[in-house]
Design a protein around this motif. Structure first.
Motif, short mmCIF file in Angstrom:
data_model
loop_
_atom_site.label_atom_id
_atom_site.label_comp_id
_atom_site.label_asym_id
_atom_site.label_seq_id
_atom_site.Cartn_x
_atom_site.Cartn_y
_atom_site.Cartn_z
N GLU A 250 0.83 -1.21 0.00
CA GLU A 250 0.00 0.00 0.00
C GLU A 250 0.86 1.26 0.00
O GLU A 250 0.64 2.18 -0.80
N GLN A 251 1.85 1.33 0.88
CA GLN A 251 2.67 2.54 0.94
C GLN A 251 3.60 2.64 -0.27
O GLN A 251 3.91 3.75 -0.73
N ASP A 252 4.04 1.51 -0.80
CA ASP A 252 4.95 1.53 -1.95
C ASP A 252 4.25 1.97 -3.22
O ASP A 252 4.86 2.61 -4.09
N MET A 253 2.98 1.65 -3.34
CA MET A 253 2.25 2.01 -4.56
C MET A 253 2.17 3.52 -4.75
O MET A 253 2.12 4.02 -5.88
N ALA A 254 2.20 4.28 -3.64
CA ALA A 254 2.18 5.74 -3.74
C ALA A 254 3.44 6.25 -4.42
O ALA A 254 3.41 7.23 -5.19
N ILE A 255 4.57 5.57 -4.18
CA ILE A 255 5.84 5.95 -4.81
C ILE A 255 5.82 5.57 -6.29
O ILE A 255 6.22 6.35 -7.16
N VAL A 256 5.35 4.36 -6.57
CA VAL A 256 5.30 3.88 -7.95
C VAL A 256 4.41 4.78 -8.80
O VAL A 256 4.71 5.05 -9.98
N LYS A 257 3.36 5.29 -8.23
CA LYS A 257 2.46 6.21 -8.95
C LYS A 257 3.23 7.47 -9.36
O LYS A 257 3.05 7.98 -10.46
N ARG A 258 4.10 7.95 -8.49
CA ARG A 258 4.87 9.15 -8.80
C ARG A 258 5.92 8.87 -9.87
O ARG A 258 6.24 9.77 -10.68
N VAL A 259 6.48 7.67 -9.88
CA VAL A 259 7.40 7.29 -10.95
C VAL A 259 6.68 7.38 -12.29
O VAL A 259 7.21 7.92 -13.27
N ALA A 260 5.47 6.85 -12.33
CA ALA A 260 4.68 6.88 -13.57
C ALA A 260 4.36 8.32 -13.99
O ALA A 260 4.39 8.65 -15.18
N GLU A 261 4.08 9.18 -13.02
CA GLU A 261 3.79 10.58 -13.33
C GLU A 261 4.99 11.27 -13.97
O GLU A 261 4.85 12.00 -14.96
N LEU A 262 6.18 11.05 -13.39
CA LEU A 262 7.38 11.69 -13.94
C LEU A 262 7.74 11.10 -15.30
O LEU A 262 8.25 11.81 -16.17
N ALA A 263 7.49 9.81 -15.46
CA ALA A 263 7.75 9.19 -16.76
C ALA A 263 6.91 9.84 -17.85
O ALA A 263 7.38 10.12 -18.96
N GLU A 264 5.66 10.10 -17.53
CA GLU A 264 4.78 10.77 -18.49
C GLU A 264 5.21 12.21 -18.71
O GLU A 264 5.22 12.71 -19.84
N LYS A 265 5.61 12.88 -17.64
CA LYS A 265 6.02 14.28 -17.73
C LYS A 265 7.22 14.46 -18.65
O LYS A 265 7.25 15.39 -19.47
N TYR A 266 8.19 13.57 -18.54
CA TYR A 266 9.43 13.72 -19.30
C TYR A 266 9.45 12.87 -20.58
O TYR A 266 10.45 12.86 -21.29
N ASN A 267 8.37 12.13 -20.83
CA ASN A 267 8.31 11.24 -21.99
C ASN A 267 9.46 10.23 -21.96
O ASN A 267 10.11 9.98 -22.97
N HIS A 268 9.70 9.69 -20.79
CA HIS A 268 10.68 8.62 -20.59
C HIS A 268 9.97 7.44 -19.95
O HIS A 268 8.88 7.58 -19.40
N SER A 269 10.60 6.28 -20.02
CA SER A 269 10.00 5.10 -19.40
C SER A 269 10.21 5.14 -17.87
O SER A 269 11.05 5.88 -17.37
#
Length: 328
Positions: A250-269
């Motif tokens: 549960e707590q780790d998924m909050a971090i993974v969500k932010r990884v996905a957000e930055l990936a979309e922001k910078y157009n990187h995987s």
């Protein structure tokens, strides 16, 4: 590919180390549900070499020794051995010899395990030899003396340690220094965006003393870089990874969500975000295992990415303390 010195040594390694735990004979491996056979392993190794990877990490226990065999044959066929850094590990044994004195870090076990690894790898020397765990049943003086003799003999060039507490690592380093023996040059610890407990003691000690950092599980067995609902052979069968990460989902998924957000922001995987985060944390060469060539191509895009201080803080903000795992 980019390269770096490993800690304060003169050893130049690629900033991506290919982990070979996913290579091996499935009939022998302790994680046989997702092992690649030799033909498929060679494809991955060749691809890594073509991209400039010169740092490869295996262990005598992976595939009960067959990972070392696969890697050794591939390096002989595809590369100049003198340009390649081969790291392997000992402690658990190769699974082929059961009984007394076949595992652990006694002088007898160390020499037997190294000779067996050299034979499987088909090489005269090991570039980096890690102790895979701390041996609570053998005096550290005996272990460090034996490791020093291996370096002096030319069978091993550099020493590394993995999966232990900082006080243990410091004790080993002090023992070597006091006796004029070879010290550890690199630490292979458990470190990723979801597990940062080593930021308290181990990583600061290594940075202060010039020990290189080549952590395992840099993507938390894929949890940092893929949807948690993804169905893969490893996610179904890797019980070790489940024991490390499932209890903090549960707590780790909050971090993974932010990884996905930055990936979309910078157009990187997501993998590129995770690698950039590791390098900016001062990691020399994270050990990354793959089962498909395309992942290696993807990783190369991380060299074009620089996260801001705000990005790093955003990724770090949701981290909560975890139960210590790995240092067993």
């Amino acid at each position: 590919m980019e390269y770096t010195k490993l800690g304060r040594t003169g050893l130049e390694v690629s900033k991506i180390c290919l982990g070979c735990m996913s290579f091996g004979d499935a009939s022998k491996g302790f994680h046989s549900g997702w092992l690649l056979d030799e033909e498929k392993s060679r494809v991955i190794i060749k691809k890594a070499l073509d991209l400039g990877v010169n740092f490869f990490d295996t262990a005598n226990v992976y595939g009960a020794g067959s990972s070392e065999e696969y890697l050794g044959r591939a390096i002989r066929d595809f590369a100049d051995r003198e340009e390649i850094i081969i790291a392997t590990k000992l402690f658990f044994g190769d699974g082929q010899h059961e009984g007394r004195n076949t595992t652990g870090l006694s002088r007898k076990a160390i020499f037997n395990q190294v000779n067996a690894s050299l034979k499987r790898l088909g090489t005269d020397y090991i570039d980096v030899l890690y102790i895979h765990r701390w041996d609570y049943n053998t005096p550290i003086e005996e272990t460090m003396s034996a490791l020093n003799d291996l370096v002096r003999s030319g069978k091993v060039h550099y020493l590394g340690a993995s999966a232990m507490y900082a006080w243990q690592f410091q004790k080993a380093q002090y023992t070597a220094e006091k006796n004029g023996w070879t010290k550890f040059s690199v630490m292979q610890n458990h470190y990723n965006m979801l597990y940062r407990e080593d930021e308290r003691e181990m990583i600061p000690f290594c940075k202060d003393s010039g020990v290189g950092l080549a952590p395992y599980s840099p993507f938390a067995a894929g949890r940092v870089i893929r949807d948690w609902t993804a169905d893969t052979a490893r996610s179904r069968t890797d019980e070790t990874a489940k024991s490390k990460y499932d209890s903090t989902e549960e707590q780790d998924m909050a971090i993974v969500k932010r990884v996905a957000e930055l990936a979309e922001k910078y157009n990187h995987s997501r993998a590129q975000i995770a690698l950039a985060w590791l390098w900016q944390k001062g990691i020399d060469a994270p050990i990354i295992g793959v089962t498909k060539e395309k992942y290696l191509d993807d990783f190369m895009g991380a060299f074009d990415l620089k996260l801001t201080d705000e990005d790093i803080a955003y990724l770090d903000e949701k981290y909560l303390p975890h139960k210590v795992v790995g240092a067993l």
